[in-house]
Structure formats: C-alpha cells, structure tokens
Design an enzyme around this catalytic site. Sequence first.
Site, short mmCIF file in Angstrom:
data_model
loop_
_atom_site.label_atom_id
_atom_site.label_comp_id
_atom_site.label_asym_id
_atom_site.label_seq_id
_atom_site.Cartn_x
_atom_site.Cartn_y
_atom_site.Cartn_z
N HIS A 1 0.86 -1.19 0.00
CA HIS A 1 0.00 0.00 0.00
C HIS A 1 0.90 1.24 0.00
CE1 HIS A 1 -2.83 3.07 1.34
NE2 HIS A 1 -3.79 2.26 0.92
N GLU B 1 0.70 4.08 1.36
CA GLU B 1 0.94 4.70 2.68
C GLU B 1 2.06 3.96 3.42
OE1 GLU B 1 -2.48 5.30 5.32
OE2 GLU B 1 -1.15 5.09 7.04
#
Length: 308
Positions: A124, A126
């Site tokens: 991901h 993030e």
Amino acid sequence: MRVILAQPRGFCAGVERAIEIVEKAIEKYGPPIYVRHEIVHNRHVVERLRAKGAVFIDDLAAIPKGSVTIFSAHGVSSAVEDEAATRDLPVIDATCPLVSKVHNEGQRYANQDREIILVGHEGHPEIEGTMGRINGKVHLISTAAEVASLDVANPARLAYITQTTLSVDDTRAVIEALRARFPGIVGPDTKDICYATQNRQRAVRELALMADVVLVVGAANSSNSNRLREIAAEQGIAAYLIADADALEPKWLDGVRTVGITAGASAPEELVQQLIERLRQFGTVELEPLPGITENVRFRMPTELADA
Ligand code: SF4
C-alpha cells in the site's frame, strides 16, 4: 425496498483537502499539474481531475524539470522527496496530516533507539511512504500470527505504529499479541487509525445489523473501503465492494428487503446517489439515512496554496 444509508460515509477531511489541493494548484499555476500516484484511491476522482489538467504519474522521472508536482494523500518516502528536490520539482504536499503524524511518531520512536513494528498492508502506498520515512529498522506485519516470527535485536527497545486505515478490531488483536510477546513495547494503541476510518467502521457495523445486504461504494485498491466490506460481512450478511452503480449485480438483491449503503473515505457522494438511482430501477425505494455522527474535521491548505 428499504435503503439505509450509513452516517458518516464517503469523503474524509484528508481526501477533501487532497482534491482541493489539486484543483487550487491547477487554478493558480495552470495545467498541467503533475500528481505522483492517484491523488486518492478513486478512479472517478482521478478522471475528473485529469479532465481539468492533472497528470498522474508513478515515476518522478517522467515529470519535466521545474513542473509543479503534488504528492498524494497517502504520503511518500524521504527518497521520493529527495528525488523531487534533485529534479528541481516545486512540490506541494497533499499528504494527509494524520499520515504525517504517523511518520513523525515513527521517527520519534526510532530516535529513542527503538526498532519499529509497523502494522499495515505490504504494497500500500501509505506503507511504502511510512517505511521510507523512518531512519531506523522497521518490521512490517499485518496479522497477530506474524508476531511470533518477528526477529528483533532488543525486545526491550521496541515500538509499534499502524497504518491509518486498518480494521480497529484486527489491529487491537495484533497489538495484544505484540504486548504479550514484548511487554516493554510502546505505541499509540489503535489511535493511529484515523478518526474517519474509525467512524465509518462503527457506522457500517450498525448498518449491517439492520440490512440484508451491504453495498460499500469504493475502489478495489482502497484500504479503508475493503475494511468496511469485511466488517459488514463479519456480521454474517452478504457485503460487496463496488466501484460504482454499474457494478451492482441484480442477483445480489434476490429476496432482499433492506439494502445498506456506505462509502469509503475516497468515494464521492455522487456515486452513492447514482447507486440509489440504480436501485430505483428494481422497485420503489424507501430511503432512510441513519443519524450517526457529523464530522467537522478540516485540515489547513499547504502554505503554497493558502492564498489560492
Ligand atoms: S482516511 Fe484518514 S488518514 Fe486517510 S486521508 Fe482520510 S483522514 Fe487522512
């Protein structure tokens, strides 16, 4: 057909700010404006901004020197920031302040000579950003089962931080496993999971108790939207994550009297309204928004756009 709407649902303050940053940058500097990665995980948002003059790229090398560049709401690693500086790209940072808070927290723990256990999903953006922000050893795990195989240098000098969009319950289980194995570990409990994620998870749980099927409007690569679908399904009912109204399968409505609808933090409300319109094609819809809570969170614009 009864259609119940979760509250809150859809856009969070970090997503609203990121979209506004792109729009204001286009107004102020004129197109094209380059955006690293999807500004938020939603194709409809990305296409709308593309039509206004945003160019989405994954590699900074593709951006002409000196062009205004925006970092997405998910945040970036220090290496990406350094590369932008080397290539002379004027950067406007749309990283959600709640993601930046986790970056700072991780670095603060690393400065205390602690190894960091980061709870989150590999791949991901993030997580790539957070791992690349911490100057020190970071171990990435996503489940409680992985705690047993963690290999750390000093069990007495550990800290954990978490991705902002995880399931609160699953994360609590991971933290309990960490505390059981490493009693000296420090960390923020589940407080790194942002307010918007927590509120939408509470609302979908309540929604699932009243509905025969739950439809979550959101992108397949949206972490918080996937968690909403899972939480609804955990209540023992059918739950589907759909990108938009066209993705609705009529067979999902067989024998269904009550449909629950929610939306992930990066899904625009117009997609929810289009889904309701599509449901009207199957019969009369009796609409019932749940009371829920009203969110009043707003984040400040970056200084470059404060006057825009
Ligand atoms: S989901 Fe939470 S962390 Fe992510 S952009 Fe929205 S407010 Fe920020």
